[in-house]
Design an enzyme around this catalytic site. Structure first.
Site, short mmCIF file in Angstrom:
data_model
loop_
_atom_site.label_atom_id
_atom_site.label_comp_id
_atom_site.label_asym_id
_atom_site.label_seq_id
_atom_site.Cartn_x
_atom_site.Cartn_y
_atom_site.Cartn_z
N PHE A 84 23.84 28.44 -10.78
CA PHE A 84 22.98 29.15 -10.34
C PHE A 84 22.36 28.98 -8.85
CE2 PHE A 84 21.06 30.38 -14.87
CZ PHE A 84 22.40 31.07 -15.28
N ASN A 128 30.24 35.18 -21.01
CA ASN A 128 30.41 34.29 -19.95
C ASN A 128 31.61 33.72 -20.02
OD1 ASN A 128 29.49 32.71 -17.48
ND2 ASN A 128 27.47 33.28 -18.27
N THR A 129 31.58 32.74 -18.96
CA THR A 129 32.88 31.83 -18.91
C THR A 129 33.11 30.97 -19.97
OG1 THR A 129 31.54 30.15 -17.57
CG2 THR A 129 32.78 31.96 -16.22
N ASN A 155 26.83 25.96 -16.63
CA ASN A 155 26.69 24.78 -15.42
C ASN A 155 25.01 24.60 -15.09
OD1 ASN A 155 29.22 25.16 -14.82
ND2 ASN A 155 29.18 27.12 -14.00
N THR A 156 24.16 24.86 -16.12
CA THR A 156 23.00 24.65 -15.82
C THR A 156 22.77 23.65 -17.23
OG1 THR A 156 22.20 26.48 -14.74
CG2 THR A 156 20.46 25.10 -15.74
N LYS A 197 23.37 37.98 -22.58
CA LYS A 197 24.79 37.62 -22.06
C LYS A 197 24.96 36.32 -22.81
CE LYS A 197 27.84 37.35 -18.26
NZ LYS A 197 28.38 37.28 -17.08
N SER A 256 25.51 30.26 -19.43
CA SER A 256 26.15 29.57 -18.17
C SER A 256 26.25 28.09 -18.65
CB SER A 256 25.42 29.65 -16.82
OG SER A 256 26.20 28.75 -15.91
N ASN A 275 34.45 27.30 -12.10
CA ASN A 275 33.35 27.16 -11.19
C ASN A 275 32.21 26.46 -11.84
OD1 ASN A 275 30.50 28.62 -11.58
ND2 ASN A 275 32.05 30.06 -12.55
#
Length: 365
Positions: A115, A245-246, A176-177, A216, A174, A111
């Protein structure tokens, strides 16, 4: 329920775009179409972590219920706790679609949502409406993509939700940010922990109720970074860690499609990596600091393995996509049976039994 899902429900859901299927599952929980879990709480699975009494160690990870729409429905599935979010102060749409990809041959997902959420206020209203209900619901907080002061965004989350959250998770991991994982660097982490925990203590002072704060972290950190994080944690009254996390790694994937997509990988392939990092951090922070283990849990066997590697509690998400809403109850039944068979009086007695073995492994490339 899992067998029925495997034969019917999964086929139907997998015919839809992954993000549309996720929305359908949220609606199903909202409307009560998904039956609850009839399991009785097993005293052997109950434990107290960070001052909170958990009916069992299995939680729903953040990312599923981003906007606090169905925390109580998740608890009814058997989960001992549910974590909503990640929430940012302002609503934001996230990254362009498509941004979720199933890797069916790997029981995994990539993914790059970024967020996407409705912001603090919408979640605040929903959580306020359930304030008197039982159950442990944690709030995962993050920063807006275009924020000029990301630490201030985390502080805002603490202030907004302190009266409603059972605990907080500061999500700095994350992928993705852009730039978010830079907060894991020691100087940045020092500022974040200092201000977040100071804000928590300030809002807790009038009521005397002090919400635990977990941090995290990512599974892609080198050992030197684990050293830095552990050293900084030792200087702050942090209540626990969530690992992990991922991952950005694509090592060992079998699926013929989507493996080159950017974003974070979750699911079965991340189990070893996340568990190794967990064990290495357990060795670094010592036995007292609570750790929630996340990554690749899809059975009682993997949940117990994570606990034996150093976790107090565990969370899942991606495996429910592949095994259906009955998975939590199945895992709990098998965990209870395993403890009974092995003569273990409480799940907490298993923690760290395989710590040295897991910590000795190298973090995969």
């Amino acid at each position: 329920m899992s067998g029925l899902f495997q034969s019917l429900g999964r086929k139907v859901l997998f015919s839809f775009d992954p993000e549309d299927a996720h929305g359908m599952s949220i609606k199903a929980l909202k409307t009560g179409l998904v039956p609850g879990c009839a399991l009785r709480d097993d005293p052997a699975l109950q434990l107290t972590v960070a001052g909170l009494k958990f009916p069992n160690p299995l939680g729903m990870a953040a990312g599923y219920d981003k906007n606090a729409e169905v925390p109580d429905a998740l608890l009814k599935l058997g989960f001992g706790f549910a974590e909503i979010g990640t929430l940012t102060p302002l609503a934001q749409p996230g990254n362009p679609k498509p941004r979720i990809f199933r890797l069916v041959d790997d029981n995994a997902v990539i993914n790059r949502l970024g967020f996407n959420n409705e912001g603090h206020e919408a979640a605040f209203q929903r959580l306020s409406s359930r304030k008197q209900r039982p159950g442990i619901v944690g709030v995962n907080i993050g920063a807006n993509k275009d924020s000029t002061d990301r630490v201030a965004d985390y502080v805002a989350g603490i202030r907004k939700f302190h009266a409603l959250a059972a605990y907080f998770t500061a999500n700095i991991s994350s992928p993705n940010t852009p730039g978010l994982r830079d907060l894991q660097a020691r100087d940045s982490l020092k500022e974040l922990l200092g201000k977040v925990l100071e804000a928590r203590d300030a809002v807790a002072a009038p009521s005397g109720t002090r919400r635990p704060v977990f941090l995290k972290i990512a599974p892609d950190l080198p050992e030197a970074s684990l050293d830095d994080i552990a050293a900084e944690i030792a200087l702050h009254p942090l209540d626990g860690l969530i690992i992990s996390n991922t991952t950005l790694s694509r090592t060992g994937l079998r699926s013929p499609q989507h493996t080159a997509e950017t974003g974070g990988l979750s699911g079965a392939p991340i189990f070893n990596r996340s568990t190794i990092v967990l064990a290495k951090m357990r060795q670094r922070v010592g036995p007292a600091l609570p750790i929630i283990g996340v990554g690749g849990i899809d059975s009682a066997k993997t949940a117990i393995a994570k606990i034996r590697a150093g976790a107090d509690l565990v969370q899942l998400y991606t495996s429910m996509i592949y095994h259906g809403p009955g998975l939590a109850a199945e895992i709990l039944r098998e965990m209870s049976a395993t403890l009974k068979r092995d003569g273990v009086s409480n799940i907490s007695a298993l923690r760290d039994r395989d710590l040295a073995d897991w910590a000795a492994k190298d973090i995969p490339a």
